[in-house]
Structure formats: C-alpha cells, structure tokens
Scaffold this motif. Sequence first.
Motif, PDB file in Angstrom:
ATOM      1  N   GLN A 175       0.843  -1.194   0.000  1.00 18.96           N
ATOM      2  CA  GLN A 175       0.000   0.000   0.000  1.00 18.96           C
ATOM      3  C   GLN A 175       0.880   1.248   0.000  1.00 18.96           C
ATOM      4  OE1 GLN A 175      -2.275   0.230   3.647  1.00 18.96           O
ATOM      5  NE2 GLN A 175      -0.442   0.325   4.913  1.00 18.96           N
ATOM      6  N   TRP A 176       0.317   2.337  -0.565  1.00 14.49           N
ATOM      7  CA  TRP A 176       1.040   3.601  -0.645  1.00 14.49           C
ATOM      8  C   TRP A 176       0.027   4.715  -0.916  1.00 14.49           C
ATOM      9  CZ3 TRP A 176       1.851  -0.678  -3.714  1.00 14.49           C
ATOM     10  CH2 TRP A 176       1.221  -0.673  -4.965  1.00 14.49           C
ATOM     11  N   PRO A 177       0.412   5.982  -0.708  1.00 17.79           N
ATOM     12  CA  PRO A 177      -0.515   7.086  -0.965  1.00 17.79           C
ATOM     13  C   PRO A 177      -0.906   7.145  -2.436  1.00 17.79           C
ATOM     14  CG  PRO A 177       1.320   7.817   0.388  1.00 17.79           C
ATOM     15  CD  PRO A 177       1.667   6.442  -0.090  1.00 17.79           C
ATOM     16  N   PRO A 232       7.956   0.935  -2.326  1.00 20.13           N
ATOM     17  CA  PRO A 232       8.424   2.017  -3.211  1.00 20.13           C
ATOM     18  C   PRO A 232       8.418   1.634  -4.695  1.00 20.13           C
ATOM     19  CG  PRO A 232       9.895   1.767  -1.325  1.00 20.13           C
ATOM     20  CD  PRO A 232       8.968   0.596  -1.307  1.00 20.13           C
ATOM     21  N   THR A 233       8.808   0.393  -4.979  1.00 24.84           N
ATOM     22  CA  THR A 233       8.857  -0.031  -6.380  1.00 24.84           C
ATOM     23  C   THR A 233       7.463  -0.134  -6.969  1.00 24.84           C
ATOM     24  OG1 THR A 233      10.892  -1.277  -5.974  1.00 24.84           O
ATOM     25  CG2 THR A 233       9.657  -1.820  -7.962  1.00 24.84           C
ATOM     26  N   TYR A 234       6.542  -0.775  -6.246  1.00 23.02           N
ATOM     27  CA  TYR A 234       5.181  -0.892  -6.769  1.00 23.02           C
ATOM     28  C   TYR A 234       4.489   0.461  -6.828  1.00 23.02           C
ATOM     29  CZ  TYR A 234       5.418  -6.003  -6.609  1.00 23.02           C
ATOM     30  OH  TYR A 234       5.751  -7.310  -6.831  1.00 23.02           O
ATOM     31  N   ALA A 235       4.792   1.347  -5.873  1.00 25.30           N
ATOM     32  CA  ALA A 235       4.219   2.692  -5.928  1.00 25.30           C
ATOM     33  C   ALA A 235       4.681   3.417  -7.190  1.00 25.30           C
ATOM     34  CB  ALA A 235       4.609   3.486  -4.685  1.00 25.30           C
ATOM     35  N   ARG A 236       5.944   3.299  -7.483  1.00 23.99           N
ATOM     36  CA  ARG A 236       6.491   3.944  -8.682  1.00 23.99           C
ATOM     37  C   ARG A 236       5.887   3.348  -9.942  1.00 23.99           C
ATOM     38  NH1 ARG A 236      11.399   3.001  -7.415  1.00 23.99           N
ATOM     39  NH2 ARG A 236      11.753   1.242  -8.834  1.00 23.99           N
ATOM     40  N   ARG A 237       5.748   2.027  -9.975  1.00 27.56           N
ATOM     41  CA  ARG A 237       5.153   1.356 -11.129  1.00 27.56           C
ATOM     42  C   ARG A 237       3.684   1.774 -11.292  1.00 27.56           C
ATOM     43  NH1 ARG A 237       6.675  -3.789 -12.928  1.00 27.56           N
ATOM     44  NH2 ARG A 237       8.917  -4.161 -12.818  1.00 27.56           N
ATOM     45  N   TYR A 238       2.964   1.788 -10.179  1.00 23.53           N
ATOM     46  CA  TYR A 238       1.549   2.179 -10.216  1.00 23.53           C
ATOM     47  C   TYR A 238       1.406   3.599 -10.767  1.00 23.53           C
ATOM     48  CZ  TYR A 238      -2.911   3.925  -8.384  1.00 23.53           C
ATOM     49  OH  TYR A 238      -4.142   4.516  -8.251  1.00 23.53           O
TER      50      TYR A 238
END
Length: 465
Positions: A220-222, A330-336
């Motif tokens: 999860q991320w903002p 961080p990686t999935y947030a960037r990808r998303y």
Amino acid sequence: MPGTAKTLINLLRGWPNPALLPVAQVKAAADVALSDPKIHTPGLLYGSDLGYEPLRRSIAAWLTTFYNPQEPVLPERICVTGGASQNLACILQVFTDPIYTRNVWMVSPTYFLACRIFEDSSFHGRLMSVPEDDEGIDIEFLKEGLRKSEEDATSKGNVKAILKPQRAWSKIYRHVVYAVPTFSNPSSKTMSLKRRQQVVQLAREYDALVITDDVYDQLQWPASPTATQSSLEQAVLPRIVDIDRYQDGGAERSGADGFGNAVSNGSFSKIIGPGCRTGWLEGTAKFAHGLSQVGSSRSGGAPSQLTATYINNLVENGDLQHHITHTLRPTYARRYRSMISAITTHLIPLGVTLPQTAREVVGGYFIWFSLPEPLLADDVAKRAKEDENLIVAQASLFAVYGDARKGELEREIRVCFSWEEEDRLAEGIERLAGVIRGMQAGERKSDQRDNVVASSSGEAVGEFQ
C-alpha cells in the motif's frame, strides 16, 4: 503473423517481477535454519497440525504491528497453511457440506481461479455472483440473495448436514462469502469500513463464513501522484476478521459457538514469492484448531514445514518487513504511478473511467478501468493482442462460473503493473490507447498492415517477419 513485430508486453500476468524476489534474504534465512539442528531437525520432520510454532508466534506479532487491532493477535489464532489457494480448499473440506451449505457468494468480478476450488468441493452450479459498487460488495443484493436461498433450503427440508460427520472441533456453515476486500483482484477496489461491518452482521444473521483473501494488504502507498511518501507502515482499515473479533461482543460473545463468521486467508506469495507455497489463516482459536484437523494435515502435519523455518527467520529478524518497506512498496508505488500517469494521459481522454478515484491509499498489483461505449472488452483485448502484441485481461475472465450476469462485465479491463519491466508499462498503455482510438474510428491497424505486406517490398516483409 501481422502485428507481431513489436515485443510482447504482458499486462495480464499477476506475478512479481523476478527482480523483486528477495533471493539473498531467503538464502541467508535458509542458511541459518539448515546450520542449526534446533531448527532444521523439526523443519525436516513432520510438523504439528497447526504449523511451525515459532512462525505462528512471529506472524501473530507481525500482524499485530501492521493491523494494530484492539488486542494483540495471539498465536492460537494462527494456523500455518500451504498458501491462500491450498488453504481455501482445506477450509471447504472442514467447514462446508456439499448439500447443507447452500451457496458460495462471490464478489463479482472475482478471482476466477477460486471458482475451480469451490467446484472441486461440489459447489458447481451454486456459485452466486454479488456485484460491487464504490463501497465494495453490494450488501442489499447479498442480503436478498441469502434470504431467498434460506427460504428455498427450508422448503426442501435442508436443515441438517447429512454428508459430513459431526465433530467437536468443526462446524458446518450454511453459506460461504468470498471476497478480496483490500486492493481487490481483479477490480482493485477497497471495501469501505461500513460495508465490512455490514458483511459481518449479515454473516452472523445467516450463519455464513466470510473468507477473505488478504494477500495484498501490505502493498500500500498514498494514491496522490505527487506524494513523496511511498510506504505506509500500518493498515488503514481493519480486516473483516478483526471486525468479527470485536463487533457487538465479538466472535466469541456469549451465546456464539466460538468459531466466528470470518477468517483471514494470508499468503507470503506476494511479499516473498509464490514458490514459497506458505501462508497462514487467522480466525478464532477454535476455528484455527478445526482447520488444523483437516485430513491432509492430520496425516502429514502442517504444510510447508521446512519453508516455514526459513520464513520465520525472515519475519523474526525483520528482513521481510525491511524488504516490504524499502523495496516492494516504493517499487510498486512507482510502477503504479507510471501506469496511472499513462492512463490519465492516453486513456482518460478517450472516455476510459477508473473506479474509486477519491481514495487516499491504493495498492496491490492491478488497475481496473471501464471502456467507453460501444467498445467491448473482449474485442479490445483480442485486437490488442493481434495488432499490438499486447496482452490485457478482459473482464469476462473474472466472471463467476455460471454467472447469468456475466454480461455486466463486458466493458471492463484489468491491467497489472507488477510483472512487466517498469519502463514498458507506459508503452503498454500507449499501445492500448492506439487500439481504442482505431476502434473508435472504425479502423483496424492490422488490415492496413495486411495491405502493406501485400504490396510492399521484400524489405518491409522482412521487417514484419
């Protein structure tokens, strides 16, 4: 074939990219386990029915930190499993009856491979789809369906489990409700707190077991594309199993049977790797014990006994949480954000719409969106593969088996940002935009290519080959 000159981009596959697998950490954890007789001896022998005790303790403490429930999660509430899919089958073996359990109610669109597991437990023809709205499962639809199902069962005299023996450590539920409440696969939606509370209330009223796959919660991320933070340390919502634990006296309230009406199906597949084949169930202590008595565990001990020793080291020494916090989120947030930016730039102007756009927290592996009329997802997915060598998942894949309402999913598409190389995610969306523009204009790029191939020089033919 025409249209295959471009390199394949697969936005269907819901796997972690190999670069995100914590190989070094798993190797170190395995070295520790295999170098210590106190760890590898029990790890290589039959395990207890509930699973490797140190891992159960570690999972309980880890879940307490992340979900921050009113009281700590106790090891007695944890049963080690062979992963979410294997455990779903085990739950059905212990806690359902092929006749007395009336129906399985599945949020639609659904994780479609779960349908096979339910059918293997004799629920073919009794899988019932329940639509979603912006708060998650349609509670009024579910309530009406449960009411009618109960009336039908009563009229047929279906008032007692007749195929499964009565056992002190088990019970047979009248209904099963299956959902992925947080960052759902496939719809990417998150069920609201109010809706989670209503599901628990309804499950108690109709003696239903709510099985939730809580496998994406840690990712999860903002939601804001300008957010500087890329990792959130605690869950923003309680799980349905947490609500069942406390709401109106809790699962073990006076007069209740102690098994509860909700269980959390967890897995290390999304945060370590699917090859681990290790997960956990959280429920009441009574339910966890009952699950551990499934025949396969009574015969061979809990699954994944040796792997459990490795994973315990990862959880206990903090390596797993460090991997989640500093690599995965961080990686999935960037990808998303890369994919969302491409969707905003290339698809939204074409009439594509996204669900739950006001969310402050997002996560998981997937993005779900609706195509503008009159486009159909099946046609778009087919054209994308033929013309752009792009694979996306049309919503019809995620229909509940036998669902008469399948047509309601005709315009939706799921794309995954976890598998493909990061620099290719935006390109995949751009290719899809080209397909949609062409279809909206009544054109087909592959037809144009066919004409080029038929009349072009050998150089052009060679390029297509």
